[in-house]
Design a protein around this motif. Structure first.
Motif, PDB file in Angstrom:
ATOM      1  N   LYS A 290      46.785  30.996  54.871  1.00  0.00           N
ATOM      2  CA  LYS A 290      47.008  32.403  54.490  1.00  0.00           C
ATOM      3  C   LYS A 290      46.585  33.363  55.586  1.00  0.00           C
ATOM      4  CE  LYS A 290      44.040  31.803  51.312  1.00  0.00           C
ATOM      5  NZ  LYS A 290      42.807  32.211  51.547  1.00  0.00           N
TER       6      LYS A 290
ATOM      7  N   ASP B   7      36.970  27.873  42.665  1.00  0.00           N
ATOM      8  CA  ASP B   7      37.855  29.047  42.738  1.00  0.00           C
ATOM      9  C   ASP B   7      38.895  29.040  41.602  1.00  0.00           C
ATOM     10  OD1 ASP B   7      36.438  29.767  44.981  1.00  0.00           O
ATOM     11  OD2 ASP B   7      37.995  29.205  46.422  1.00  0.00           O
TER      12      ASP B   7
ATOM     13  N   SER C   3      41.691  27.771  49.981  1.00  0.00           N
ATOM     14  CA  SER C   3      41.062  27.712  51.295  1.00  0.00           C
ATOM     15  C   SER C   3      41.838  26.815  52.253  1.00  0.00           C
ATOM     16  CB  SER C   3      39.685  27.082  51.098  1.00  0.00           C
ATOM     17  OG  SER C   3      38.733  27.814  51.730  1.00  0.00           O
TER      18      SER C   3
ATOM     19  N   SER D 106      32.056  31.499  48.149  1.00  0.00           N
ATOM     20  CA  SER D 106      32.706  31.053  46.915  1.00  0.00           C
ATOM     21  C   SER D 106      31.769  31.256  45.717  1.00  0.00           C
ATOM     22  CB  SER D 106      33.102  29.585  47.089  1.00  0.00           C
ATOM     23  OG  SER D 106      33.507  29.030  45.889  1.00  0.00           O
TER      24      SER D 106
ATOM     25  N   ARG E 291      32.653  36.655  52.379  1.00  0.00           N
ATOM     26  CA  ARG E 291      31.825  35.937  53.351  1.00  0.00           C
ATOM     27  C   ARG E 291      30.697  36.840  53.877  1.00  0.00           C
ATOM     28  NH1 ARG E 291      34.047  31.201  56.015  1.00  0.00           N
ATOM     29  NH2 ARG E 291      35.875  30.497  54.848  1.00  0.00           N
TER      30      ARG E 291
ATOM     31  N   ARG F 290      36.838  29.408  37.746  1.00  0.00           N
ATOM     32  CA  ARG F 290      35.894  30.475  37.381  1.00  0.00           C
ATOM     33  C   ARG F 290      36.551  31.383  36.330  1.00  0.00           C
ATOM     34  NH1 ARG F 290      36.626  33.068  43.284  1.00  0.00           N
ATOM     35  NH2 ARG F 290      38.570  34.155  42.869  1.00  0.00           N
TER      36      ARG F 290
ATOM     37  N   ARG G  59      32.938  41.116  41.970  1.00  0.00           N
ATOM     38  CA  ARG G  59      34.385  41.330  42.106  1.00  0.00           C
ATOM     39  C   ARG G  59      34.729  42.772  41.720  1.00  0.00           C
ATOM     40  NH1 ARG G  59      36.380  36.449  43.474  1.00  0.00           N
ATOM     41  NH2 ARG G  59      38.375  37.466  43.776  1.00  0.00           N
TER      42      ARG G  59
ATOM     43  N   ARG H  46      42.673  35.373  47.145  1.00  0.00           N
ATOM     44  CA  ARG H  46      42.861  34.463  46.009  1.00  0.00           C
ATOM     45  C   ARG H  46      43.451  35.189  44.801  1.00  0.00           C
ATOM     46  NH1 ARG H  46      40.689  32.488  49.558  1.00  0.00           N
ATOM     47  NH2 ARG H  46      39.413  30.639  49.757  1.00  0.00           N
ATOM     48  N   ASP H  47      43.164  36.502  44.752  1.00  0.00           N
ATOM     49  CA  ASP H  47      43.543  37.282  43.561  1.00  0.00           C
ATOM     50  C   ASP H  47      44.266  38.557  43.954  1.00  0.00           C
ATOM     51  OD1 ASP H  47      41.430  38.511  44.795  1.00  0.00           O
ATOM     52  OD2 ASP H  47      40.453  39.156  42.954  1.00  0.00           O
TER      53      ASP H  47
ATOM     54  N   ARG I 160      35.357  23.510  46.476  1.00  0.00           N
ATOM     55  CA  ARG I 160      35.585  24.959  46.486  1.00  0.00           C
ATOM     56  C   ARG I 160      36.837  25.306  45.667  1.00  0.00           C
ATOM     57  NH1 ARG I 160      35.882  27.978  52.135  1.00  0.00           N
ATOM     58  NH2 ARG I 160      34.369  26.373  52.628  1.00  0.00           N
TER      59      ARG I 160
ATOM     60  N   SER J  89      40.481  39.582  52.494  1.00  0.00           N
ATOM     61  CA  SER J  89      39.489  39.767  51.424  1.00  0.00           C
ATOM     62  C   SER J  89      38.433  38.662  51.443  1.00  0.00           C
ATOM     63  CB  SER J  89      40.172  39.833  50.053  1.00  0.00           C
ATOM     64  OG  SER J  89      40.874  38.648  49.800  1.00  0.00           O
TER      65      SER J  89
ATOM     66  N   ALA K 234      31.489  35.023  45.008  1.00  0.00           N
ATOM     67  CA  ALA K 234      32.791  35.501  44.529  1.00  0.00           C
ATOM     68  C   ALA K 234      33.028  35.150  43.058  1.00  0.00           C
ATOM     69  CB  ALA K 234      33.914  34.915  45.382  1.00  0.00           C
TER      70      ALA K 234
HETATM   71  O1   DC Z   1      39.599  32.693  52.306  1.00  0.00           O
HETATM   72  P1   DC Z   1      38.171  32.400  52.635  1.00  0.00           P
HETATM   73  O2   DC Z   1      37.902  30.933  52.823  1.00  0.00           O
HETATM   74  O3   DC Z   1      37.657  33.224  53.777  1.00  0.00           O
HETATM   75  O4   DC Z   1      37.332  32.849  51.325  1.00  0.00           O
HETATM   76  C1   DC Z   1      35.963  32.547  51.177  1.00  0.00           C
HETATM   77  C2   DC Z   1      35.607  32.446  49.700  1.00  0.00           C
HETATM   78  O5   DC Z   1      35.751  33.742  49.106  1.00  0.00           O
HETATM   79  C3   DC Z   1      36.489  31.495  48.886  1.00  0.00           C
HETATM   80  O6   DC Z   1      35.851  30.299  48.531  1.00  0.00           O
HETATM   81  C4   DC Z   1      36.793  32.235  47.611  1.00  0.00           C
HETATM   82  C5   DC Z   1      36.364  33.633  47.831  1.00  0.00           C
HETATM   83  N1   DC Z   1      37.453  34.593  47.737  1.00  0.00           N
HETATM   84  C6   DC Z   1      37.766  35.073  46.481  1.00  0.00           C
HETATM   85  O7   DC Z   1      37.181  34.645  45.504  1.00  0.00           O
HETATM   86  N2   DC Z   1      38.719  36.027  46.336  1.00  0.00           N
HETATM   87  C7   DC Z   1      39.377  36.496  47.399  1.00  0.00           C
HETATM   88  N3   DC Z   1      40.304  37.445  47.229  1.00  0.00           N
HETATM   89  C8   DC Z   1      39.101  35.988  48.696  1.00  0.00           C
HETATM   90  C9   DC Z   1      38.132  35.023  48.825  1.00  0.00           C
END
Ligand code: DC
Length: 226
Positions: free
Chosen positions: A15, A178, A11, A94, A38, A181, A103, A124-125, A174, A33, A97
């Motif tokens: 990105k 993240d 976060s 979070s 969100r 998990r 997912r 993130r992934d 967070r 994503s 997610a």
């Molecule tokens: O990038 P962001 O802060 O908008 O993402 C919000 C939450 O969503 C973040 O805490 C983790 C989750 N997330 C995720 O698990 N996988 C992703 N591909 C994008 C975000």
């Protein structure tokens, strides 16, 4: 095969900004994503569904009536672009997610975003799970303090409430959630270019990313900045 660039990282690592600038420069599509998670968190809150009710959450995820229209994000036709950018919505995102069923429910939706002439996917992934065969993988990082400061400035610019020390604490919390998990934890994909951006400007980060893109696609015409 559609060309794909993934940009992963924690976060506030920048990105979103880098992905948007890159997609605009290349004239490619962009997948934010995080916005998906969100919006789902917002919809779950409105429907009174807690993060521990996995099946209901996944159901909600599969049936989200969501539309990306330019910079706007519409949920059931309502523009929720601002609402989903609050810290509380980020924290709720979070949590949802971290639910494996959620997912899985969002995988096809994300993969369907890979369209010509190419996709820049931010998350993130993206490089580890959603697009493991992406052509270019970037892992963008910065210190928690720097990320909290960037978020603080962003929120203030948008006229939203913010407290710097709370933001540092929330970012650390967070990150922990993240990274630790069980499904799709935040980690650098194999063969990703890691860019540590704490001391870099946006332009400098973009330059490093573009270098990697040019190496991978030597024939790609990249317009100069406008
Ligand atoms: O990038 P962001 O802060 O908008 O993402 C919000 C939450 O969503 C973040 O805490 C983790 C989750 N997330 C995720 O698990 N996988 C992703 N591909 C994008 C975000």
């Amino acid at each position: 095969m559609t060309r794909i660039i993934t940009i992963d990282g924690p976060s506030g690592s920048g990105k979103g900004t880098i992905s948007r600038l890159l997609a605009r420069r290349l004239g490619w599509h962009m997948l934010d994503s995080g916005a998906l998670y969100r919006v789902l968190a917002l919809a779950a809150g409105r429907a009174g569904i807690d993060p521990d009710r996995a099946a209901e959450l996944a159901d909600l995820a599969r049936n989200l009536n969501l539309e990306f229209s330019g910079e706007k994000i519409l949920l059931d036709g309502e523009d929720v672009s601002r609402l989903i950018r609050t810290e509380s919505c980020g924290n709720a995102a979070s949590k949802v997610a971290a639910v494996p069923e959620v997912r899985a429910a969002l995988l096809d939706w994300q993969r369907a975003c890979a369209k010509e002439p190419g996709l820049v996917a931010d998350g993130r992934d993206m490089g580890t799970v959603v697009f493991p065969r992406a052509d270019v993988k970037i892992f963008l990082t910065a210190s928690p303090e720097e990320r909290a400061l960037r978020r603080y400035k962003q929120l203030k610019e948008k006229g939203l409430d913010a407290n710097l020390s709370n933001l540092v604490a929330e970012i650390r919390e967070r990150d922990d959630r993240d990274r630790n998990r069980s499904v799709a934890p935040l980690k650098a994909p194999a063969a990703a270019l890691e860019v540590e951006s704490t001391a870099l400007s946006i332009d400098e980060v973009l330059e490093q990313v573009l270098e990697q893109v040019k190496k991978t696609f030597p024939d790609l015409q990249i317009p100069e900045c406008d």
